[in-house]
Design an enzyme around this catalytic site. Structure first.
Site, PDB file in Angstrom:
ATOM      1  CE  LYS A 266      -3.841   2.066   0.172  1.00 30.19           C
ATOM      2  NZ  LYS A 266      -4.511   2.102  -1.118  1.00 30.19           N
ATOM      3  CB  CYS A 275      10.262  -1.248  14.968  1.00 27.50           C
ATOM      4  SG  CYS A 275       9.985  -1.345  16.750  1.00 27.50           S
TER       5      CYS A 275
HETATM    6  P1  NAD Z   1       8.392   1.055  25.074  1.00 29.23           P
HETATM    7  O1  NAD Z   1       9.300   2.213  25.151  1.00 29.23           O
HETATM    8  O2  NAD Z   1       6.930   1.255  24.838  1.00 29.23           O
HETATM    9  O3  NAD Z   1       8.501   0.214  26.457  1.00 29.23           O
HETATM   10  C1  NAD Z   1       9.705  -0.097  27.106  1.00 29.23           C
HETATM   11  C2  NAD Z   1       9.474   0.031  28.621  1.00 29.23           C
HETATM   12  O4  NAD Z   1      10.625  -0.465  29.301  1.00 29.23           O
HETATM   13  C3  NAD Z   1       9.279   1.467  29.124  1.00 29.23           C
HETATM   14  O5  NAD Z   1       8.000   1.606  29.727  1.00 29.23           O
HETATM   15  C4  NAD Z   1      10.434   1.687  30.105  1.00 29.23           C
HETATM   16  O6  NAD Z   1      10.080   2.486  31.221  1.00 29.23           O
HETATM   17  C5  NAD Z   1      10.750   0.266  30.520  1.00 29.23           C
HETATM   18  N1  NAD Z   1      12.094   0.083  31.070  1.00 29.23           N
HETATM   19  C6  NAD Z   1      13.288   0.482  30.578  1.00 29.23           C
HETATM   20  N2  NAD Z   1      14.292   0.083  31.389  1.00 29.23           N
HETATM   21  C7  NAD Z   1      13.726  -0.596  32.409  1.00 29.23           C
HETATM   22  C8  NAD Z   1      14.230  -1.264  33.561  1.00 29.23           C
HETATM   23  N3  NAD Z   1      15.544  -1.330  33.814  1.00 29.23           N
HETATM   24  N4  NAD Z   1      13.352  -1.841  34.406  1.00 29.23           N
HETATM   25  C9  NAD Z   1      12.021  -1.796  34.170  1.00 29.23           C
HETATM   26  N5  NAD Z   1      11.488  -1.189  33.087  1.00 29.23           N
HETATM   27  C10 NAD Z   1      12.321  -0.598  32.225  1.00 29.23           C
HETATM   28  O7  NAD Z   1       8.996   0.078  23.993  1.00 29.23           O
HETATM   29  P2  NAD Z   1       8.216  -1.009  23.094  1.00 29.23           P
HETATM   30  O8  NAD Z   1       7.566  -0.368  21.933  1.00 29.23           O
HETATM   31  O9  NAD Z   1       7.420  -1.889  23.992  1.00 29.23           O
HETATM   32  O10 NAD Z   1       9.452  -1.826  22.523  1.00 29.23           O
HETATM   33  C11 NAD Z   1      10.212  -2.688  23.342  1.00 29.23           C
HETATM   34  C12 NAD Z   1      11.094  -3.525  22.433  1.00 29.23           C
HETATM   35  O11 NAD Z   1      10.283  -4.339  21.582  1.00 29.23           O
HETATM   36  C13 NAD Z   1      11.993  -2.705  21.496  1.00 29.23           C
HETATM   37  O12 NAD Z   1      13.216  -3.371  21.373  1.00 29.23           O
HETATM   38  C14 NAD Z   1      11.250  -2.754  20.186  1.00 29.23           C
HETATM   39  O13 NAD Z   1      12.128  -2.651  19.090  1.00 29.23           O
HETATM   40  C15 NAD Z   1      10.619  -4.116  20.209  1.00 29.23           C
HETATM   41  N6  NAD Z   1       9.386  -4.256  19.418  1.00 29.23           N
HETATM   42  C16 NAD Z   1       8.441  -3.279  19.438  1.00 29.23           C
HETATM   43  C17 NAD Z   1       7.250  -3.451  18.719  1.00 29.23           C
HETATM   44  C18 NAD Z   1       6.172  -2.408  18.726  1.00 29.23           C
HETATM   45  O14 NAD Z   1       5.186  -2.596  18.045  1.00 29.23           O
HETATM   46  N7  NAD Z   1       6.299  -1.320  19.459  1.00 29.23           N
HETATM   47  C19 NAD Z   1       7.031  -4.646  18.023  1.00 29.23           C
HETATM   48  C20 NAD Z   1       8.015  -5.626  18.045  1.00 29.23           C
HETATM   49  C21 NAD Z   1       9.191  -5.422  18.749  1.00 29.23           C
HETATM   50  C1  UGA Z   2       6.005  -3.482  12.227  1.00 34.38           C
HETATM   51  C2  UGA Z   2       5.936  -4.927  11.722  1.00 34.38           C
HETATM   52  O1  UGA Z   2       4.811  -5.059  10.858  1.00 34.38           O
HETATM   53  C3  UGA Z   2       5.798  -5.901  12.894  1.00 34.38           C
HETATM   54  O2  UGA Z   2       5.842  -7.242  12.407  1.00 34.38           O
HETATM   55  C4  UGA Z   2       6.944  -5.672  13.864  1.00 34.38           C
HETATM   56  O3  UGA Z   2       6.815  -6.522  14.990  1.00 34.38           O
HETATM   57  C5  UGA Z   2       6.945  -4.236  14.314  1.00 34.38           C
HETATM   58  O4  UGA Z   2       7.072  -3.367  13.153  1.00 34.38           O
HETATM   59  C6  UGA Z   2       8.114  -3.899  15.194  1.00 34.38           C
HETATM   60  O5  UGA Z   2       9.120  -4.566  15.181  1.00 34.38           O
HETATM   61  O6  UGA Z   2       7.945  -2.887  15.872  1.00 34.38           O
HETATM   62  P1  UGA Z   2       4.245  -1.706  13.082  1.00 34.38           P
HETATM   63  O7  UGA Z   2       5.370  -0.753  12.849  1.00 34.38           O
HETATM   64  O8  UGA Z   2       3.557  -1.690  14.377  1.00 34.38           O
HETATM   65  O9  UGA Z   2       4.771  -3.201  12.860  1.00 34.38           O
HETATM   66  O10 UGA Z   2       3.118  -1.494  11.973  1.00 34.38           O
HETATM   67  P2  UGA Z   2       3.036  -1.842  10.397  1.00 34.38           P
HETATM   68  O11 UGA Z   2       1.693  -2.322  10.112  1.00 34.38           O
HETATM   69  O12 UGA Z   2       4.166  -2.686   9.967  1.00 34.38           O
HETATM   70  O13 UGA Z   2       3.184  -0.405   9.734  1.00 34.38           O
HETATM   71  C7  UGA Z   2       4.404   0.307   9.761  1.00 34.38           C
HETATM   72  C8  UGA Z   2       4.282   1.548   8.894  1.00 34.38           C
HETATM   73  O14 UGA Z   2       4.232   1.184   7.514  1.00 34.38           O
HETATM   74  C9  UGA Z   2       3.013   2.374   9.155  1.00 34.38           C
HETATM   75  O15 UGA Z   2       3.321   3.737   9.099  1.00 34.38           O
HETATM   76  C10 UGA Z   2       2.097   1.977   8.023  1.00 34.38           C
HETATM   77  O16 UGA Z   2       1.150   2.957   7.714  1.00 34.38           O
HETATM   78  C11 UGA Z   2       3.104   1.778   6.898  1.00 34.38           C
HETATM   79  N1  UGA Z   2       2.636   0.877   5.824  1.00 34.38           N
HETATM   80  C12 UGA Z   2       2.371  -0.420   6.097  1.00 34.38           C
HETATM   81  C13 UGA Z   2       2.510   1.370   4.531  1.00 34.38           C
HETATM   82  O17 UGA Z   2       2.776   2.553   4.269  1.00 34.38           O
HETATM   83  N2  UGA Z   2       2.111   0.516   3.549  1.00 34.38           N
HETATM   84  C14 UGA Z   2       1.847  -0.802   3.784  1.00 34.38           C
HETATM   85  O18 UGA Z   2       1.492  -1.526   2.820  1.00 34.38           O
HETATM   86  C15 UGA Z   2       1.975  -1.270   5.100  1.00 34.38           C
END
Ligand code: NAD
Ligand code: UGA
EC number: 1.1.1.22
Length: 461
Positions: A266, A275
């Site tokens: 898209k 991320c």
């Molecule tokens: P986030 O910032 O929302 O949450 C992390 C939390 O960890 C914070 O609330 C922070 O206060 C806490 N923290 C940090 N140090 C700490 C400690 N020593 N003790 C206790 N708490 C502590 O981050 P997130 O989006 O949940 O991402 C976490 C990880 O997961 C990252 O590595 C990210 O790349 C990965 N990830 C994120 C997504 C997503 O959709 N956001 C998806 C897949 C993977």
């Molecule tokens: C993405 C991956 O899809 C997850 O598998 C992964 O776990 C995560 O990153 C992560 O590691 O944090 P997320 O970033 O939450 O998830 O959302 P997506 O649906 O992947 O969208 C990412 C961005 O791409 C958004 O801004 C979305 O609007 C855009 N996008 C997505 C497009 O512009 N076109 C598409 O076809 C799909």
């Protein structure tokens, strides 16, 4: 294999909170403690105003909270008794020192590892849930074993693949679960223990097990491939605009080839989220570290294309509005990086708004979920001064309010409710010519043109 009785998760963020809520809901016999140093966040997890907006999440949390799911700041106590400890802290891009702007900042990972080493008694399985550079488990193990007796900890990699906005669905029904462990009898046993938790609701054939390094690397590669598809189709969107091809038709035509597939094609104003960019920067940094500059340059292009797509969108608004937006009201619909989330990290909207504000535009912004303070904070972080924010940004309570008296509407997030606007009425309330810049291909362009709007949409000639 001993079946786990207690799980602890360090980090109650976008990943830790929803992931642990799902485990607790599916495994009522396991006590799950989610701990965080952020008191406000923990407090919010204990109310019905969760700190993370995700459709369906409140129901899952409510099912288990107080039964076998607990959110608290009592880190030490949760660690002491846990059989499995997930580490789900942030791993943002480093902003200082070596590797600044590219490498992952592992300070939170290290502090979590030190906390575990200091407090833990008895054998524990430590699970890297955060996205980390390949071979981070070496550092985790070194910190853990230097501070406690040898063999007490098994480190596993279990990256999370959920996407925001669909977290509950993704956690309930994931394409796969990935678990990496050391290829030793103790490592295999730890892997099987974690497999047994997920296997309560996920078929065994969907749980992949690999060595530690493949698992760590696969997470970065999965995000790089996903982001690459978006940059690829976005690059083609520019060509479509120049040639009168339609990017959605092109996407449908190529996506029908089963080798390519229809998903993630898209075209948009640019990908955002916490991320994709961070993980590709990290991947390219790793490639350079390992002496592979050509590989780094290849992946770097995915980010360059994304940056170009965002600035191309704002430049087009300025050019179309007769090369000046100074003092013109521009309605911006959406600030979250995608629909159904309140997350704004790296949202394309930040950069489009910044560009327009710096061109002197008056921005009237509406997003159904993002709080005002967060919008201010993101813009400041992107280099917009408080003076400009105070004088040129108005936060509105609806799409209609934002569009009232505007020269143009820019659609930056694909919230469903943006489709339901009464466009005839909106047209009447706007300056003429009235422009719509659809960065998400969300609304019906022919209907808008019939009403009288001038419409620009990504990838439409
Ligand atoms: P986030 O910032 O929302 O949450 C992390 C939390 O960890 C914070 O609330 C922070 O206060 C806490 N923290 C940090 N140090 C700490 C400690 N020593 N003790 C206790 N708490 C502590 O981050 P997130 O989006 O949940 O991402 C976490 C990880 O997961 C990252 O590595 C990210 O790349 C990965 N990830 C994120 C997504 C997503 O959709 N956001 C998806 C897949 C993977
Ligand atoms: C993405 C991956 O899809 C997850 O598998 C992964 O776990 C995560 O990153 C992560 O590691 O944090 P997320 O970033 O939450 O998830 O959302 P997506 O649906 O992947 O969208 C990412 C961005 O791409 C958004 O801004 C979305 O609007 C855009 N996008 C997505 C497009 O512009 N076109 C598409 O076809 C799909």
């Amino acid at each position: 294999m001993k079946s786990p009785k207690r799980i602890c998760c360090i980090g109650a963020g976008y990943v830790g909170g929803p992931t642990m809520a799902m485990i607790a809901a599916k495994c009522p016999d396991i006590r799950v403690d989610v701990v965080d140093i952020n008191e406000a966040r923990v407090a919010a997890w204990n109310t019905d105003e969760l700190p993370v907006y995700e459709p369906g999440l409140l129901e899952v949390v409510k099912e288990a909270r107080g039964r076998n799911l607990f959110f608290s700041t009592k880190t030490d106590e949760a660690i002491v008794d846990a059989d499995i400890i997930f580490v789900s802290v942030g791993t943002p891009t480093k902003t200082y020192g070596m590797g600044a702007g590219r490498a992952a900042d592992l300070c939170y990972i290290e502090s979590a590892a030190r906390m575990i080493a200091r407090v833990a008694r008895g054998p524990k399985i430590i699970v890297e849930k955060s996205t980390i550079p390949v071979r981070t488990a070496v550092a985790m193990r070194a910190i853990l074993s230097a501070n406690s007796e040898e063999g007490k900890f098994q480190v596993l990699s279990n990256p999370e693949f959920l996407a925001e906005g669909t977290a509950v669905e993704d956690l309930e029904n994931p394409d796969r679960i990935l678990i990496g462990g050391e290829r030793t009898p103790e490592g295999d046993a730890a892997v099987e223990t974690l497999v047994s938790v997920y296997n309560r609701w996920i078929p065994r054939e969907n749980i992949l097990t690999t060595n530690l390094w493949s698992s760590e690397l696969s997470k970065l590669v999965a995000n790089a491939f996903l982001a690459q598809r978006i940059s690829s189709i976005n690059s083609i969107s520019a060509l479509c605009e120049a040639t009168e091809a339609d990017v959605d038709e092109v996407a449908r035509a190529i996506g029908a080839d089963s080798r390519i597939g229809p998903k993630f094609l898209k075209a948009s104003v640019g990908f955002g989220g916490s991320c994709f960019q961070k993980d590709i920067l990290n991947l390219t940094y790793l490639c350079e570290h390992f002496g592979l500059p050509e590989v780094a340059a290849y992946w770097d292009q995915v980010i360059k294309m994304n940056d170009w797509q965002k600035s191309r969108f704002s430049a087009n608004i300025v050019q179309t509005l007769f090369n000046t937006v100074r003092d013109k009201r521009i309605a911006v619909w959406g600030f979250a990086f995608k629909k159904d989330t309140n997350d704004t990290r790296e949202s394309a909207a930040i950069y489009v708004c910044r560009d327009l504000l710096l061109e002197g535009a008056q921005i009237a912004l509406y997003d159904p979920r993002v709080p005002v303070q967060l919008i201010h904070q993101e813009l400041q972080y992107a280099g917009v001064s408080q003076d400009i924010i105070d004088q040129q940004l108005t936060i509105c309570a609806s799409c209609e309010e934002a569009a009232d008296g505007a020269h143009a509407v820019a659609i930056l997030t694909e919230w469903d409710e943006f489709r339901d606007v009464d466009f005839e009425q909106m047209y009447a309330s706007m300056f003429k010519p009235a422009f719509v810049f659809d960065g998400r291909d969300l609304v019906d362009h022919s209907q808008l043109r019939e009403i009288g709007f001038e419409v620009y949409a990504i990838g439409k000639g």
